[in-house]
Design an enzyme around this catalytic site. Structure first.
Site, PDB file in Angstrom:
ATOM      1  N   GLU A  37       0.844  -1.187   0.000  1.00 23.47           N
ATOM      2  CA  GLU A  37       0.000   0.000   0.000  1.00 23.47           C
ATOM      3  C   GLU A  37       0.885   1.245   0.000  1.00 23.47           C
ATOM      4  OE1 GLU A  37      -2.535   2.974   0.103  1.00 23.47           O
ATOM      5  OE2 GLU A  37      -3.168   0.908  -0.286  1.00 23.47           O
ATOM      6  N   GLY A  50     -22.555  -0.114  -3.532  1.00 21.99           N
ATOM      7  CA  GLY A  50     -23.734  -0.923  -3.814  1.00 21.99           C
ATOM      8  C   GLY A  50     -23.318  -2.336  -4.163  1.00 21.99           C
ATOM      9  N   ARG A 110     -18.323   2.354   2.590  1.00 21.44           N
ATOM     10  CA  ARG A 110     -17.061   1.834   2.048  1.00 21.44           C
ATOM     11  C   ARG A 110     -16.012   1.615   3.142  1.00 21.44           C
ATOM     12  NH1 ARG A 110     -14.391   1.954  -2.994  1.00 21.44           N
ATOM     13  NH2 ARG A 110     -16.228   2.923  -3.905  1.00 21.44           N
ATOM     14  N   ARG A 196       1.009   2.784 -25.509  1.00 24.48           N
ATOM     15  CA  ARG A 196       1.475   3.810 -24.560  1.00 24.48           C
ATOM     16  C   ARG A 196       0.349   4.780 -24.224  1.00 24.48           C
ATOM     17  NH1 ARG A 196       6.740   3.213 -27.262  1.00 24.48           N
ATOM     18  NH2 ARG A 196       8.194   2.442 -25.662  1.00 24.48           N
TER      19      ARG A 196
END
Length: 289
Positions: A37, A50, A110, A196
């Site tokens: 992280e 949802g 969340r 790219r």
């Protein structure tokens, strides 16, 4: 060696996507999982999520049904109303349609969902913070490990690298560049240019203003507000955290900008007064939100 994992998987990104994948893969003792992280700690920003029937079925198979139900998600199997559509850009709103779906739409906060995933990670999963990927190197011999290079100067290896690092994914950019180099060496220069270009995310023309408002405050202002009385109705807005908060998402689209490179930051603070002015003349329930 007996008991040693057969596959080392590195997941770059410790958000909902990365942690859900880690929870699923960690059910196999043959897989070693490392989560990298970029932030200093594992945390999730954002508002509501949802969950549809297929996603809830997967969470159930992972043994997370009770955990997710504890933060407000409903697990049903039959067809139930999932969304109400209204024409609200007028003083008197008008109902347009109601959709139904198997199991309906379950809504969760969340950050609360992210906390559940962190708590349910297997002890065999290794997590690292302040690890921002710069690039990776994939050796020509497929039996050799992939090298991961981080901004702090450290280098590690894995057998399989998975990018869960967001819209501006370093993993995707490095993968596209790697592929572009290969096809360019083969003389396919136009294909290399196209690859790219895929490294940079493209703007869809829509901006979303997201917010969480206190459910009690909305209840005092409008006791009969439909977003509080019917959990499956959306504007797009829905209650989360057992009604303690209401998730609100306001979409503004300029389709002439679709496919362009977004000129500004992908996430920024907005002035609520300026947003409210864009809803002059809309029905009362929308302006209350």
């Amino acid at each position: 060696m007996a008991g040693q994992p057969k596959l080392r998987v590195a997941i770059c990104g410790g958000g909902v996507g990365g942690l859900t994948l880690a929870c699923a893969l960690s059910q196999s003792p043959d897989i070693q999982i490392d989560i990298y992280e970029a932030a200093m700690r594992f945390a999730e920003i954002g508002a509501g999520i949802g969950l549809w029937w297929r996603g809830k079925r997967i969470l159930t198979a992972m043994g997370l049904q009770e955990d997710v139900a504890s933060i407000g998600a409903q697990f049903q199997d039959g067809r139930v109303p999932s969304m109400n559509y209204r024409k609200s850009d007028q003083s008197e709103g008008q109902h347009l349609a109601t959709t139904t779906s198997r199991g309906g739409l379950s809504t969760v906060h969340r950050a609360e969902f992210h906390t559940i995933l962190l708590r349910r990670l297997s002890p065999r999963v290794c997590t690292y913070t302040s690890k921002r990927l710069v690039t990776y190197v994939q050796p020509p011999n497929t039996h050799d490990p992939i090298q991961l290079k981080f901004s702090d100067g450290t280098v590690t290896t894995c057998d399989l690298l998975i990018g869960a690092d967001g819209v501006n994914s370093v993993v995707r950019a490095a993968m596209m560049d790697e592929r572009a180099v290969a096809v360019s060496r083969a003389g396919r220069h136009a294909e290399a240019v196209a690859l790219r270009e895929c490294a940079t995310p493209r703007f869809c023309g829509s901006i979303v203003y997201r917010a969480i408002v206190p459910g009690e405050k909305l209840l005092r202002m409008a006791p009969q507000h439909r977003v509080l009385s019917a959990p499956y109705q959306h504007i797009i807005a829905y209650p989360i955290s057992h009604g303690r908060f209401v998730n609100v998402a306001l979409f503004f689209a300029n389709h002439a900008q679709e496919g362009s490179v977004h000129p500004g930051p992908w996430v920024s603070k907005s002035d609520p007064r300026e947003i409210l002015r864009q809803f002059d003349g809309w029905e009362t329930e929308v302006r209350q939100l």
